[in-house]
Design an enzyme around this catalytic site. Sequence first.
Site, PDB file in Angstrom:
ATOM      1  N   HIS A 128       0.868  -1.180   0.000  1.00  0.00           N
ATOM      2  CA  HIS A 128       0.000   0.000   0.000  1.00  0.00           C
ATOM      3  C   HIS A 128       0.904   1.230   0.000  1.00  0.00           C
ATOM      4  O   HIS A 128       1.593   1.504   0.982  1.00  0.00           O
ATOM      5  CB  HIS A 128      -0.907  -0.034   1.231  1.00  0.00           C
ATOM      6  CG  HIS A 128      -1.999   0.997   1.203  1.00  0.00           C
ATOM      7  ND1 HIS A 128      -2.815   1.264   2.273  1.00  0.00           N
ATOM      8  CD2 HIS A 128      -2.420   1.833   0.218  1.00  0.00           C
ATOM      9  CE1 HIS A 128      -3.675   2.214   1.955  1.00  0.00           C
ATOM     10  NE2 HIS A 128      -3.455   2.576   0.718  1.00  0.00           N
ATOM     11  N   ASP A 137       2.894  -2.802  11.956  1.00  0.00           N
ATOM     12  CA  ASP A 137       1.803  -1.924  11.508  1.00  0.00           C
ATOM     13  C   ASP A 137       0.989  -1.417  12.701  1.00  0.00           C
ATOM     14  O   ASP A 137       0.556  -0.264  12.731  1.00  0.00           O
ATOM     15  CB  ASP A 137       0.911  -2.623  10.472  1.00  0.00           C
ATOM     16  CG  ASP A 137       0.452  -4.014  10.909  1.00  0.00           C
ATOM     17  OD1 ASP A 137       0.981  -4.558  11.917  1.00  0.00           O
ATOM     18  OD2 ASP A 137      -0.433  -4.575  10.231  1.00  0.00           O
TER      19      ASP A 137
END
Lengths: 204, 204
Positions: A12, A74
């Site tokens: 991403h 993350d």
Amino acid sequence: MLLCDIGNTSYHFLQDNIDFKKDTNNFDPSSIKEEVHYICVNPKLKNILKDLDNWIDLSTKLDMSKYYETMGVDRMVASEAIENGIIIDAGSAVTVDVVKDGIFEGGFIYPGLNAMSQTYKNISSALDYPFNFDLDLNVLPKNSTDAISYGYLKTLYSEVTSHKMNIILTGGDAKKFAKIFPDAVIDEALIFKGMKKILSSKLI
Amino acid sequence: MLLCDIGNTSYHFLQDNIDFKKDTNNFDPSSIKEEVHYICVNPKLKNILKDLDNWIDLSTKLDMSKYYETMGVDRMVASEAIENGIIIDAGSAVTVDVVKDGIFEGGFIYPGLNAMSQTYKNISSALDYPFNFDLDLNVLPKNSTDAISYGYLKTLYSEVTSHKMNIILTGGDAKKFAKIFPDAVIDEALIFKGMKKILSSKLI
């Protein structure tokens, strides 16, 4: 500045406030020649990326002592992005993390939408229904679709709201979960915000 | 009197307060010659049993209008056994049903222990841990085992306890879940109690 958040299924990217995704199965990271600051939870790709000089692993700039050893990077980076709140990152797993006054207080991991759907189906074909995100959470179900939807969603809702904190929703399924958490703020760029924050603090 | 509660994996018999199980894969129900009152959630076995004269389907004696059409008959019969409370039946699925003043108020379905364990493992090998039933539910986790255990167990706990009712635990994993619900009453014979209640009311 090019940023990249790499999960199990996709790269991403964020460039100049425009985000785009590439499939981990067929994207070649060496095709990018400019500097990329990235985080990666995919061990196989992490191994490939460490040999590419222009891919810079942001996790090395993170104060890991605030978190725990096996925690996904993350989740750490998302937690860096806020000062107070409970973060729901709804992806292949739903991670829920609590931050108070900039300190990570702990968090938990709940199955993502697809994984949980498969779970009910595997238990019995009689439980093979799609989840109803328009479910009334105040009414105990009297039909099968709502019985599994409530089982998946209301349990999560009861736990998350018990913390009485601002809720921040991120991840690929954020918009679906927003139906269950109408007071939540959706911030699909939360991880990128955390990455920028780490980068800027290190530049000072 | 011989009673039998048939699930997806086993025939659970009760004779004179002694219970025993037979595997659905290799038990031949025609080997029993005496009268058996049973309930069955297994469609394939239900079809076989209807041709055996000494196997009497108790679900035909149940007032189904109190429940909903696709609801498992085991949940209905367990609900018949109590006047007030929230029943957690921890088997391949965890079903949670609320009964107030003898009336079924609704309920939900949550994945069972094995199914949920498999779910986390399928999401990522990094989540392949056994659940910790000795988890402190008051502390947000800071390690992977507790992060998935809390995700599975605390979410259920938060929802169940929000109803502020007496909790009755039954099913094969009742003892494990009792660690999470220390105030719950374990009643492994709850379904048999419900079956006896239906039988006695029909005999009067």
